[in-house]
Enzyme design. Structure first.
Site, PDB file in Angstrom:
ATOM      1  N   SER A 139       0.838  -1.202   0.000  1.00 25.92           N
ATOM      2  CA  SER A 139       0.000   0.000   0.000  1.00 25.92           C
ATOM      3  C   SER A 139       0.869   1.247   0.000  1.00 25.92           C
ATOM      4  O   SER A 139       1.988   1.242   0.550  1.00 25.92           O
ATOM      5  CB  SER A 139      -0.862  -0.023   1.268  1.00 25.92           C
ATOM      6  OG  SER A 139      -1.409   1.247   1.516  1.00 25.92           O
ATOM      7  N   LYS A 189       2.058  -3.883   6.459  1.00 31.64           N
ATOM      8  CA  LYS A 189       2.506  -3.791   5.059  1.00 31.64           C
ATOM      9  C   LYS A 189       4.017  -3.533   5.010  1.00 31.64           C
ATOM     10  O   LYS A 189       4.735  -4.100   4.182  1.00 31.64           O
ATOM     11  CB  LYS A 189       1.742  -2.687   4.321  1.00 31.64           C
ATOM     12  CG  LYS A 189       0.262  -3.006   4.112  1.00 31.64           C
ATOM     13  CD  LYS A 189       0.057  -4.263   3.277  1.00 31.64           C
ATOM     14  CE  LYS A 189      -1.377  -4.700   3.170  1.00 31.64           C
ATOM     15  NZ  LYS A 189      -1.551  -6.035   2.588  1.00 31.64           N
ATOM     16  N   TYR A 220      -2.055  -1.552  10.910  1.00 28.69           N
ATOM     17  CA  TYR A 220      -2.322  -2.051   9.559  1.00 28.69           C
ATOM     18  C   TYR A 220      -1.167  -1.666   8.625  1.00 28.69           C
ATOM     19  O   TYR A 220      -0.599  -2.509   7.924  1.00 28.69           O
ATOM     20  CB  TYR A 220      -3.645  -1.486   9.007  1.00 28.69           C
ATOM     21  CG  TYR A 220      -3.679  -1.492   7.498  1.00 28.69           C
ATOM     22  CD1 TYR A 220      -3.860  -2.685   6.809  1.00 28.69           C
ATOM     23  CD2 TYR A 220      -3.471  -0.322   6.767  1.00 28.69           C
ATOM     24  CE1 TYR A 220      -3.822  -2.709   5.420  1.00 28.69           C
ATOM     25  CE2 TYR A 220      -3.443  -0.333   5.383  1.00 28.69           C
ATOM     26  CZ  TYR A 220      -3.615  -1.523   4.710  1.00 28.69           C
ATOM     27  OH  TYR A 220      -3.563  -1.550   3.340  1.00 28.69           O
TER      28      TYR A 220
HETATM   29  N1  UFG Z   1     -12.931  10.649   3.530  1.00 24.78           N
HETATM   30  C1  UFG Z   1     -13.915  11.542   3.897  1.00 24.78           C
HETATM   31  N2  UFG Z   1     -15.083  11.046   4.390  1.00 24.78           N
HETATM   32  C2  UFG Z   1     -15.326   9.715   4.539  1.00 24.78           C
HETATM   33  C3  UFG Z   1     -14.308   8.807   4.156  1.00 24.78           C
HETATM   34  C4  UFG Z   1     -13.123   9.312   3.665  1.00 24.78           C
HETATM   35  O1  UFG Z   1     -13.730  12.748   3.780  1.00 24.78           O
HETATM   36  O2  UFG Z   1     -16.406   9.353   5.015  1.00 24.78           O
HETATM   37  C5  UFG Z   1     -11.685  11.168   2.982  1.00 24.78           C
HETATM   38  C6  UFG Z   1     -10.469  10.780   3.806  1.00 24.78           C
HETATM   39  O3  UFG Z   1     -10.255  11.696   4.846  1.00 24.78           O
HETATM   40  C7  UFG Z   1      -9.360  10.807   2.748  1.00 24.78           C
HETATM   41  C8  UFG Z   1     -10.095  10.396   1.461  1.00 24.78           C
HETATM   42  O4  UFG Z   1     -11.480  10.586   1.715  1.00 24.78           O
HETATM   43  O5  UFG Z   1      -8.903  12.098   2.581  1.00 24.78           O
HETATM   44  C9  UFG Z   1      -9.871   8.956   1.103  1.00 24.78           C
HETATM   45  O6  UFG Z   1     -10.150   8.154   2.242  1.00 24.78           O
HETATM   46  P1  UFG Z   1     -10.252   6.571   2.171  1.00 24.78           P
HETATM   47  O7  UFG Z   1     -10.578   6.093   3.553  1.00 24.78           O
HETATM   48  O8  UFG Z   1     -11.165   6.172   1.071  1.00 24.78           O
HETATM   49  O9  UFG Z   1      -8.787   6.133   1.750  1.00 24.78           O
HETATM   50  P2  UFG Z   1      -7.403   6.412   2.488  1.00 24.78           P
HETATM   51  O10 UFG Z   1      -6.627   7.252   1.550  1.00 24.78           O
HETATM   52  O11 UFG Z   1      -7.520   6.850   3.861  1.00 24.78           O
HETATM   53  O12 UFG Z   1      -6.903   4.915   2.627  1.00 24.78           O
HETATM   54  C10 UFG Z   1      -6.308   4.267   1.592  1.00 24.78           C
HETATM   55  C11 UFG Z   1      -6.495   2.758   1.757  1.00 24.78           C
HETATM   56  C12 UFG Z   1      -5.738   2.260   2.941  1.00 24.78           C
HETATM   57  C13 UFG Z   1      -4.331   2.775   2.942  1.00 24.78           C
HETATM   58  C14 UFG Z   1      -4.302   4.265   2.807  1.00 24.78           C
HETATM   59  C15 UFG Z   1      -2.927   4.818   2.697  1.00 24.78           C
HETATM   60  O13 UFG Z   1      -7.853   2.420   1.894  1.00 24.78           O
HETATM   61  O14 UFG Z   1      -5.696   0.854   2.875  1.00 24.78           O
HETATM   62  O15 UFG Z   1      -4.980   4.634   1.631  1.00 24.78           O
HETATM   63  O16 UFG Z   1      -2.931   6.210   2.628  1.00 24.78           O
HETATM   64  F1  UFG Z   1      -3.684   2.452   4.085  1.00 24.78           F
END
Ligand code: UFG
Length: 337
Positions: free
Chosen positions: A124, A153, A149
């Site tokens: 990741s 990785k 988590y």
């Molecule tokens: N977000 C919101 N509202 C929500 C959900 C997410 O604003 O209800 C925002 C988050 O703050 C972030 C973006 O949308 O800015 C993307 O969030 P995600 O949870 O969809 O994805 P992430 O980037 O946090 O996570 C992904 C993978 C993980 C990994 C991570 C590494 O899902 O497995 O990237 O940065 F660890």
């Protein structure tokens, strides 16, 4: 080529199984459905006309896993099966270390026992943490993981490097996924979040579908162009194809370990995702701004030039395509479940 796909009924796993079949491989799914559903196997049949063989076993159970290798004699393995909820891992670290590390160690021991030489491992972009220079290349230094988590990785990658030094004839591709989204264009497979989705796109589609009242955008004062976080959203089918490309390269190698970023190379803000979804679906999303989510980095997206030049891979789908496909899947879910 016969390939064991651990977690092959999951979101990325099932799309990869479809692409393996489309490209003449024989995938063998190893998935105990703890985070996926059996009907997905039937959906794969509807898309490809082939029903992949399946074993409902836990990859942490060495004896059970060994039996699969004994029967199947695979030539390759793609190891997806892992827990992946960042927040849960903070509260239940041992659950994550026990499962994600043990299953990988078993994969490697079985590769030795049965002379399996080809492995693709799901990593990741979380390993980059809050990088100083964006976009990140594979040479960007990794940072201390923000969550157990993420640490699984990083440890997983370290284990692979140590294993590679002591092994002969092994080909290992570490794929660092950015943000996988979307669903199969057929609308037959997609993401199946259990309970309240943690990730942005399933939360958006469930809000549009009336399952959730409203979306909260986490933070609006990040140092980005519109104050919301920037990520690299990649269509899950493009990501699935990257695994095939990794195997294609491995076929011409006798011993190599390579790491690839799998992203589009384009950063998109949360607000831009929401606006794109509204435009594509003509649905007005109910959303508001809330507190920043702990552990979120302001901005990350991939420099994908290595995978483009070395694996001849290229993302084919746009953000629009991915959001349309995710919405199509959300609407179809009522019929396929
Ligand atoms: N977000 C919101 N509202 C929500 C959900 C997410 O604003 O209800 C925002 C988050 O703050 C972030 C973006 O949308 O800015 C993307 O969030 P995600 O949870 O969809 O994805 P992430 O980037 O946090 O996570 C992904 C993978 C993980 C990994 C991570 C590494 O899902 O497995 O990237 O940065 F660890």
């Amino acid at each position: 080529m016969k390939v064991i796909v651990t977690g092959g009924a999951g979101f990325i796993g099932s799309h990869t199984v479809v692409e393996l079949i489309n490209n003449g491989y024989t995938p063998i799914i190893v998935d105990d459905f703890r985070n996926s559903k059996p009907f997905i196997i039937n959906q794969i049949f509807k898309i490809t006309g082939q029903k992949p063989k399946h074993y409902a076993i836990d990859c942490c159970n060495y004896k059970d896993f060994e039996t699969v290798f004994k029967i199947e004699k695979p030539e390759g393995i793609i190891h997806f099966a892992a827990y992946k909820a960042v927040g849960e891992s903070v509260n239940k670290p041992l659950k994550y270390y026990e499962n994600n590390i043990n299953s990988l160690v078993n994969v490697l021991k079985l590769m030795n026992e049965f002379d399996v030489n080809n492995l693709v491992f799901s990593s990741s972009c979380t390993v980059y943490g809050s990088a100083k220079v964006i976009p990140v290349t594979e040479k960007t230094p990794t940072q201390k993981a923000e969550s157990p988590y993420g640490n699984t990785k990083q440890i997983g990658e370290d284990i692979l490097h140590d294993y590679f030094k002591t092994s002969k004839n092994k080909n290992i591709s570490i794929l660092r996924y950015f943000n996988p989204i979307g669903a199969h264009p057929s609308g037959l497979i997609g993401e199946l979040p259990i309970g309240t989705p943690n990730n942005l796109i399933p939360f958006i589609t469930q809000t549009a579908d009336g399952i959730r009242k409203s979306l909260t955008i986490f933070g609006n004062d990040y140092p980005t162009r519109d104050g919301s976080c920037i990520r690299d959203y990649i269509h899950v089918v493009d990501l699935a194809i990257a695994h095939i490309k990794a195997f294609e390269k491995q076929k011409n190698q006798t011993s190599e370990l390579e790491t690839y970023n799998v992203g589009t190379g384009k950063g998109t803000s949360v607000i831009e995702v929401v606006e794109c979804f509204e435009k594509e679906t003509k649905i007005k999303l109910n959303y508001s701004f809330g507190e920043k989510r702990e552990g979120d980095v302001a901005e990350i997206y991939a420099d994908n030039s290595k995978i483009i030049s070395e694996l001849e891979w290229e993302p084919k789908y746009s953000l629009q395509d991915a959001l349309k496909d995710a919405w199509n899947w959300q609407k179809n879910l009522k019929n396929v479940k």
